[in-house]
Scaffold this motif. Structure first.
Motif, short mmCIF file in Angstrom:
data_model
loop_
_atom_site.label_atom_id
_atom_site.label_comp_id
_atom_site.label_asym_id
_atom_site.label_seq_id
_atom_site.Cartn_x
_atom_site.Cartn_y
_atom_site.Cartn_z
N ARG A 81 0.70 -1.22 -0.03
CA ARG A 81 0.03 0.07 0.02
C ARG A 81 0.77 1.23 0.19
NH1 ARG A 81 -4.75 0.55 4.47
NH2 ARG A 81 -5.73 2.31 3.47
N ASP A 82 0.71 1.99 -1.05
CA ASP A 82 1.79 3.15 -1.25
C ASP A 82 3.13 2.67 -1.82
OD1 ASP A 82 0.03 5.12 -0.15
OD2 ASP A 82 1.14 4.97 1.79
N ILE A 152 -4.93 -15.74 2.43
CA ILE A 152 -5.62 -15.91 1.05
C ILE A 152 -6.30 -14.85 0.92
CG2 ILE A 152 -7.40 -17.27 -0.22
CD1 ILE A 152 -6.81 -19.70 1.48
N TYR A 153 -5.95 -14.15 -0.38
CA TYR A 153 -6.15 -12.81 -0.80
C TYR A 153 -6.91 -13.06 -2.16
CZ TYR A 153 -3.25 -11.82 3.23
OH TYR A 153 -2.80 -11.62 4.48
N ASP A 154 -7.79 -12.05 -2.50
CA ASP A 154 -8.35 -11.88 -3.87
C ASP A 154 -7.63 -10.83 -4.52
OD1 ASP A 154 -9.56 -9.18 -3.51
OD2 ASP A 154 -11.31 -10.08 -2.41
N LYS A 155 -7.96 -10.46 -5.77
CA LYS A 155 -7.15 -9.84 -6.57
C LYS A 155 -7.13 -8.38 -6.25
CE LYS A 155 -10.01 -9.15 -10.67
NZ LYS A 155 -11.34 -9.83 -10.44
N THR A 156 -8.14 -7.71 -5.48
CA THR A 156 -8.20 -6.48 -5.30
C THR A 156 -6.96 -6.09 -4.15
OG1 THR A 156 -9.66 -6.63 -3.57
CG2 THR A 156 -10.49 -6.07 -5.61
N HIS A 157 -6.80 -7.12 -3.34
CA HIS A 157 -5.52 -6.83 -2.31
C HIS A 157 -4.31 -6.97 -2.98
CE1 HIS A 157 -8.45 -6.79 1.34
NE2 HIS A 157 -9.28 -7.17 0.17
N VAL A 158 -4.12 -7.76 -4.08
CA VAL A 158 -2.80 -7.82 -4.86
C VAL A 158 -2.57 -7.02 -6.00
CG1 VAL A 158 -2.53 -10.28 -3.79
CG2 VAL A 158 -3.34 -9.77 -6.01
N LYS A 159 -3.50 -5.91 -6.04
CA LYS A 159 -3.21 -5.30 -7.29
C LYS A 159 -1.94 -4.41 -7.63
CE LYS A 159 -5.87 -0.88 -6.09
NZ LYS A 159 -5.16 -0.48 -5.03
N ASN A 160 -1.12 -4.20 -6.63
CA ASN A 160 0.00 -3.50 -6.60
C ASN A 160 1.21 -4.42 -6.55
OD1 ASN A 160 -1.36 -1.05 -6.03
ND2 ASN A 160 -0.72 -1.08 -4.00
N VAL A 161 1.03 -5.75 -6.70
CA VAL A 161 2.15 -6.63 -6.67
C VAL A 161 2.53 -7.06 -8.19
CG1 VAL A 161 2.73 -8.99 -5.98
CG2 VAL A 161 1.06 -7.76 -4.49
N PRO A 162 3.86 -6.87 -8.52
CA PRO A 162 4.45 -6.87 -9.82
C PRO A 162 3.95 -8.49 -10.18
CG PRO A 162 5.78 -5.65 -8.59
CD PRO A 162 4.68 -6.26 -7.55
N PRO A 163 3.68 -8.84 -11.56
CA PRO A 163 3.47 -10.25 -12.09
C PRO A 163 4.54 -11.23 -11.23
CG PRO A 163 2.91 -8.85 -13.59
CD PRO A 163 3.21 -7.97 -12.58
N VAL A 164 5.50 -10.78 -11.51
CA VAL A 164 7.14 -11.63 -11.25
C VAL A 164 7.08 -11.94 -9.60
CG1 VAL A 164 8.37 -9.71 -11.44
CG2 VAL A 164 9.76 -11.75 -11.16
N ILE A 165 6.52 -11.00 -8.78
CA ILE A 165 6.54 -11.35 -7.38
C ILE A 165 5.17 -12.25 -7.04
CG2 ILE A 165 6.25 -10.15 -5.12
CD1 ILE A 165 8.92 -9.52 -6.24
N LEU A 166 4.02 -11.98 -7.66
CA LEU A 166 2.83 -12.79 -7.71
C LEU A 166 3.31 -14.35 -7.88
CD1 LEU A 166 -0.35 -11.26 -9.06
CD2 LEU A 166 0.15 -11.69 -6.70
N ASP A 167 3.96 -14.31 -9.20
CA ASP A 167 4.29 -15.90 -9.54
C ASP A 167 5.45 -16.50 -8.60
OD1 ASP A 167 3.08 -15.83 -11.55
OD2 ASP A 167 4.86 -15.29 -12.95
#
Ligand SMILES: C[S@@+](CC[C@H](N)C(=O)[O-])C[C@H]1O[C@@H](n2cnc3c(N)ncnc32)[C@H](O)[C@@H]1O
Length: 265
Positions: A81-82, A152-167
């Motif tokens: 967040r920020d 466990i989170y839905d997509k609104t909570h991970v919207k700032n996470v870059p795809p590579v970090i998500l993976d």
């Protein structure tokens, strides 16, 4: 004061007492007009025009009571967040702190559903794997802490996470994102009411207390800042939310060292 507003006052007093008895949350510590308005709005939305009636409804409906607590504690959070502040944390604040100590104790106070401490854990796992000390993450809201532990989170909570970090740090299951075990292991959750309970007995190099003090009355906020200052090591850093400025940081023994970052002097 007319009769109607008087009865609302009396009602609110009764309601506050009930909340204090059942949760230990002292509503008086929070900006009263804002809090009262939020509660009244919710009560009316549910069809109750007196807080006494609303309270007896909550008492009989545990699920509604749970939702009500979520609502008053406002435990919305999200990962990173920020984003700019978290980049500064990763690139400047943490490396500076690591020149002072190898044992970087971190406390995420008012961590809500865990996105904040997990964000810090991801930063450590990715960029500072040598830091193995667990992050302490606390909140007043047990329901939020239970969700945090599950991770466990839905997509609104991970919207700032870059795809590579998500993976790398999440497992995707349908529409949900599950925090991986190596990140979870870095965080320990515990219930602490920052306005009532004893603070941890140890001292920290970094304390995140974000998007919580904004809801507090000035005097309560100042007392909390003094307590957070006491919990930091000299040279340690307090990381506040984007809209939570300390107006005269020196008065509290802090120096502003970045947007939202206050160092104990
Ligand atoms: C808006 S969330 C902030 C979450 C996270 N720090 C962030 O910035 O995304 C505010 C959190 O403060 C918690 N909180 C409110 N009063 C508290 C208190 N007295 N002690 C500890 N936590 C409290 C709430 O339960 C809620 O989870």
């Amino acid at each position: 004061m007319n009769e109607k507003s008087f009865s609302l006052e009396v009602d609110y007093r009764y309601f506050k007492k009930k909340i204090l008895e059942t949760t230990g949350i002292a509503l008086d510590a929070y900006k009263p007009r804002q809090m009262q308005r939020r509660i009244k709005e919710l009560s009316e939305r549910k069809g109750f025009y007196t807080l006494k009636k609303f309270w007896s409804f909550l008492e009989k409906n545990p699920e509604e009571y749970r939702k009500f607590l979520d609502y008053i504690t406002i435990n919305f959070s999200e990962f990173f967040r920020d984003v700019d502040r978290f980049n500064e944390l990763e690139r400047k604040i943490i490396p500076d702190l690591l020149t002072r100590t190898p044992n970087l104790r971190i406390w995420s106070a008012a961590c809500a559903t865990g996105e904040e401490p997990y964000s810090v854990a991801i930063i450590l796992e990715k960029s500072y794997p040598e830091v193995t000390t667990r992050i302490l993450a606390t909140d007043i809201d047990e329901g939020a802490l239970e969700k945090a532990k599950i991770g466990i989170y839905d997509k609104t909570h991970v919207k700032n996470v870059p795809p590579v970090i998500l993976d790398r740090y999440f497992i995707r299951k349908g529409e949900s994102f599950i925090v991986k075990e190596n990140i979870k292991r870095r965080v320990k959750f515990k219930k602490i009411n920052l306005l009532e309970d004893n603070f941890p007995r140890e001292f920290f190099w970094l304390i995140l207390c974000r998007n919580m003090i904004i809801y507090l009355e000035d005097e309560i906020k100042n007392t909390l800042l003094v307590k957070l200052h006491n919990s930091l090591r000299k040279g340690g850093v307090l990381f506040l939310g984007g809209t939570e400025k300390i107006l005269a940081p020196e008065k509290f023994g802090f120096k502003l060292i970045g947007n939202c970052f206050y160092q104990k002097i």
